[in-house]
Write a protein that holds these residues in place. Structure first.
Motif, PDB file in Angstrom:
ATOM      1  N   ALA A 136       0.802  -1.219   0.000  1.00 21.99           N
ATOM      2  CA  ALA A 136       0.000   0.000   0.000  1.00 21.99           C
ATOM      3  C   ALA A 136       0.836   1.270   0.000  1.00 21.99           C
ATOM      4  N   ASP A 137       2.127   1.150   0.259  1.00 23.60           N
ATOM      5  CA  ASP A 137       2.998   2.327   0.312  1.00 23.60           C
ATOM      6  C   ASP A 137       3.406   2.738  -1.099  1.00 23.60           C
ATOM      7  N   SER A 138       3.119   3.977  -1.460  1.00 26.68           N
ATOM      8  CA  SER A 138       3.314   4.418  -2.846  1.00 26.68           C
ATOM      9  C   SER A 138       4.758   4.750  -3.199  1.00 26.68           C
ATOM     10  N   SER A 139       5.602   5.076  -2.211  1.00 23.55           N
ATOM     11  CA  SER A 139       6.945   5.570  -2.510  1.00 23.55           C
ATOM     12  C   SER A 139       7.770   4.584  -3.335  1.00 23.55           C
ATOM     13  N   ALA A 140       7.758   3.317  -2.947  1.00 21.26           N
ATOM     14  CA  ALA A 140       8.546   2.322  -3.685  1.00 21.26           C
ATOM     15  C   ALA A 140       7.965   2.045  -5.065  1.00 21.26           C
ATOM     16  N   TRP A 141       6.651   2.178  -5.201  1.00 22.66           N
ATOM     17  CA  TRP A 141       6.029   1.918  -6.509  1.00 22.66           C
ATOM     18  C   TRP A 141       6.485   2.932  -7.558  1.00 22.66           C
ATOM     19  N   PHE A 142       6.673   4.180  -7.140  1.00 22.98           N
ATOM     20  CA  PHE A 142       7.153   5.171  -8.102  1.00 22.98           C
ATOM     21  C   PHE A 142       8.569   4.837  -8.574  1.00 22.98           C
ATOM     22  N   TYR A 143       9.383   4.362  -7.649  1.00 27.39           N
ATOM     23  CA  TYR A 143      10.728   3.947  -8.041  1.00 27.39           C
ATOM     24  C   TYR A 143      10.636   2.715  -8.942  1.00 27.39           C
ATOM     25  N   PHE A 144       9.740   1.800  -8.634  1.00 25.41           N
ATOM     26  CA  PHE A 144       9.530   0.602  -9.455  1.00 25.41           C
ATOM     27  C   PHE A 144       9.179   1.001 -10.888  1.00 25.41           C
ATOM     28  N   ARG A 145       8.311   1.988 -11.018  1.00 26.36           N
ATOM     29  CA  ARG A 145       7.934   2.453 -12.360  1.00 26.36           C
ATOM     30  C   ARG A 145       9.136   3.031 -13.096  1.00 26.36           C
ATOM     31  N   TRP A 146       9.974   3.761 -12.362  1.00 25.92           N
ATOM     32  CA  TRP A 146      11.170   4.345 -12.987  1.00 25.92           C
ATOM     33  C   TRP A 146      12.099   3.238 -13.493  1.00 25.92           C
ATOM     34  N   VAL A 147      12.278   2.187 -12.719  1.00 25.25           N
ATOM     35  CA  VAL A 147      13.120   1.065 -13.140  1.00 25.25           C
ATOM     36  C   VAL A 147      12.524   0.384 -14.372  1.00 25.25           C
ATOM     37  N   LEU A 148      11.207   0.238 -14.396  1.00 23.12           N
ATOM     38  CA  LEU A 148      10.542  -0.424 -15.523  1.00 23.12           C
ATOM     39  C   LEU A 148      10.693   0.359 -16.819  1.00 23.12           C
ATOM     40  N   SER A 149      10.916   1.666 -16.720  1.00 27.26           N
ATOM     41  CA  SER A 149      11.049   2.490 -17.919  1.00 27.26           C
ATOM     42  C   SER A 149      12.398   2.312 -18.606  1.00 27.26           C
ATOM     43  N   ASN A 150      13.301   1.578 -17.973  1.00 29.18           N
ATOM     44  CA  ASN A 150      14.639   1.425 -18.533  1.00 29.18           C
ATOM     45  C   ASN A 150      14.643   0.405 -19.669  1.00 29.18           C
ATOM     46  N   PRO A 151      15.235   0.755 -20.810  1.00 25.63           N
ATOM     47  CA  PRO A 151      15.262  -0.172 -21.956  1.00 25.63           C
ATOM     48  C   PRO A 151      16.104  -1.420 -21.734  1.00 25.63           C
ATOM     49  N   ALA A 152      16.923  -1.410 -20.671  1.00 22.70           N
ATOM     50  CA  ALA A 152      17.756  -2.586 -20.395  1.00 22.70           C
ATOM     51  C   ALA A 152      16.936  -3.757 -19.860  1.00 22.70           C
ATOM     52  N   LEU A 153      15.679  -3.510 -19.532  1.00 16.38           N
ATOM     53  CA  LEU A 153      14.816  -4.551 -18.982  1.00 16.38           C
ATOM     54  C   LEU A 153      14.277  -5.411 -20.128  1.00 16.38           C
ATOM     55  N   SER A 154      14.619  -6.676 -20.129  1.00 17.55           N
ATOM     56  CA  SER A 154      14.224  -7.569 -21.221  1.00 17.55           C
ATOM     57  C   SER A 154      12.758  -7.969 -21.120  1.00 17.55           C
ATOM     58  N   LYS A 155      12.224  -8.472 -22.220  1.00 16.51           N
ATOM     59  CA  LYS A 155      10.845  -8.938 -22.246  1.00 16.51           C
ATOM     60  C   LYS A 155      10.662 -10.112 -21.281  1.00 16.51           C
ATOM     61  N   GLU A 156      11.650 -10.982 -21.233  1.00 18.76           N
ATOM     62  CA  GLU A 156      11.574 -12.132 -20.333  1.00 18.76           C
ATOM     63  C   GLU A 156      11.520 -11.687 -18.870  1.00 18.76           C
ATOM     64  N   LYS A 157      12.294 -10.661 -18.552  1.00 17.46           N
ATOM     65  CA  LYS A 157      12.299 -10.158 -17.185  1.00 17.46           C
ATOM     66  C   LYS A 157      10.962  -9.518 -16.845  1.00 17.46           C
ATOM     67  N   ARG A 158      10.372  -8.818 -17.814  1.00 15.76           N
ATOM     68  CA  ARG A 158       9.077  -8.204 -17.588  1.00 15.76           C
ATOM     69  C   ARG A 158       8.010  -9.262 -17.313  1.00 15.76           C
ATOM     70  N   GLN A 159       8.080 -10.350 -18.030  1.00 17.55           N
ATOM     71  CA  GLN A 159       7.122 -11.427 -17.811  1.00 17.55           C
ATOM     72  C   GLN A 159       7.297 -12.030 -16.414  1.00 17.55           C
ATOM     73  N   GLU A 160       8.544 -12.182 -15.999  1.00 13.20           N
ATOM     74  CA  GLU A 160       8.827 -12.696 -14.660  1.00 13.20           C
ATOM     75  C   GLU A 160       8.260 -11.763 -13.594  1.00 13.20           C
ATOM     76  N   LEU A 161       8.437 -10.456 -13.804  1.00  8.83           N
ATOM     77  CA  LEU A 161       7.907  -9.481 -12.862  1.00  8.83           C
ATOM     78  C   LEU A 161       6.382  -9.512 -12.832  1.00  8.83           C
ATOM     79  N   LEU A 162       5.795  -9.696 -13.998  1.00  4.93           N
ATOM     80  CA  LEU A 162       4.336  -9.774 -14.073  1.00  4.93           C
ATOM     81  C   LEU A 162       3.822 -10.971 -13.277  1.00  4.93           C
TER      82      LEU A 162
END
Length: 313
Positions: free
Chosen positions: A217-243
């Motif tokens: 429920a704490d929003s502070s870490a989620w904003f950082y999470f979104r910033w990390v997700l915006s990085n192009p170094a994140l692979s499609k496979e990693k995104r699926q794992e996170l999902l």
């Protein structure tokens, strides 16, 4: 009755308070009038300088007084330059007192813009600034209040002066976050330390996932999470794992809107390359309309876009 203390009425207390406020206001106006009159003459007047010290200790957010003191310090700097033997020592002693004043002001108000700015300005003027001591003091302040974004900004200025290594500062940031995940300033500071790449993005994801799983429920870490997700170094496979990880988190906390929003962030970047995520995005926005009705209009707008993409597939 005799021998009993008279209790003041509310109106009497109010009148006394107003009288005291008026007295302080008169003293403030008299002090400012004195300072502004001597400021116009471009001369250093010790009495006015002392009055400005008293006023700032009471209210460190009077920018006019900090600017006045800067002008006086520049006069002192010019005068000290004429003394080739003791000039630097005299200037340093004068500036040390000014640094002490800012410390008193920060005790009164740790989030005073003027005090932090003036402190750094004085150190830049100082012939022999002790940046290491300043950095230690900054760390000490953050142990008192790790949400003081003024202090975090100040720290960012200092690391360029003392040449601290990136690993050491990353460790400090990690320790702060492990102590308190709910800290916007600390997360933001971490985002300024380095550029994310394939070598470090995994560590950042592990840290921020620990935070969101600890308190979804704490929003502070989620904003950082979104910033990390915006990085192009994140692979499609990693995104699926996170999902998949978010699906597990939603089972534990089905009413948390942030989990569903994060799923939108993840699938949104994959819509153009994988049609199956369009279906999921439509589903997620429908869930958000129920979980977060305050922003219903926003989610309905995004839902309409997702449904149009789905219809075109």
């Amino acid at each position: 009755m005799h021998g009993r203390l008279k209790v003041k009425t509310t109106e009497e207390q109010k009148a006394e308070k107003q009288k005291e406020q008026q007295k302080k206001l008169q003293l403030y106006r008299a002090g400012m009038k004195k300072i502004l009159s001597t400021r116009a003459s471009d001369l250093y007047d010790p009495e006015s300088f002392g009055i400005s010290t008293q006023l700032l200790c009471v209210n460190p957010d009077i920018y006019t007084l900090w600017n006045y003191r800067k002008e006086v310090l520049l006069i002192e700097k010019e005068e000290s330059s004429k003394d080739e033997i003791e000039g630097d020592n005299k200037l340093a002693a004068f500036l040390d007192k000014e640094i002490s004043l800012t410390e008193q002001c920060l005790i009164a108000n740790p989030k005073s813009y003027g005090s932090w700015h003036h402190r750094y300005w004085v150190l830049m003027l100082h012939p022999n600034p002790n940046w290491d001591k300043e950095f230690g003091l900054c760390t000490k302040y953050l142990t008192y209040d790790d949400r003081n974004f003024h202090c975090w900004d100040y720290r960012r200025l200092l690391i360029n002066k003392i040449g601290i290594t990136l690993p050491a500062e990353i460790k400090f940031s990690t320790d702060c976050l492990n102590n308190n995940f709910s800290n916007y300033s600390s997360w933001h500071y971490r985002s300024t330390l380095r550029q994310l790449d394939e070598n470090c993005i995994e560590d950042e994801l592990n840290l921020v996932q620990s935070a969101v799983f600890t308190d979804p429920a704490d929003s502070s870490a989620w904003f950082y999470f979104r910033w990390v997700l915006s990085n192009p170094a994140l692979s499609k496979e990693k995104r699926q794992e996170l999902l998949d990880n978010l699906e597990q988190l939603q089972e534990l906390d089905p009413d948390c809107k942030w989990v569903v929003l994060a799923k939108c962030w993840l699938t949104g970047s994959l819509v153009l390359s994988d049609s199956e995520f369009v279906d999921k995005r439509v589903q997620f926005y429908k869930e958000l309309i129920e979980l977060d009705p305050t922003r219903k209009g926003q989610y309905e707008h995004y839902l309409k876009i997702a449904e149009e993409k789905l219809a075109n597939n």
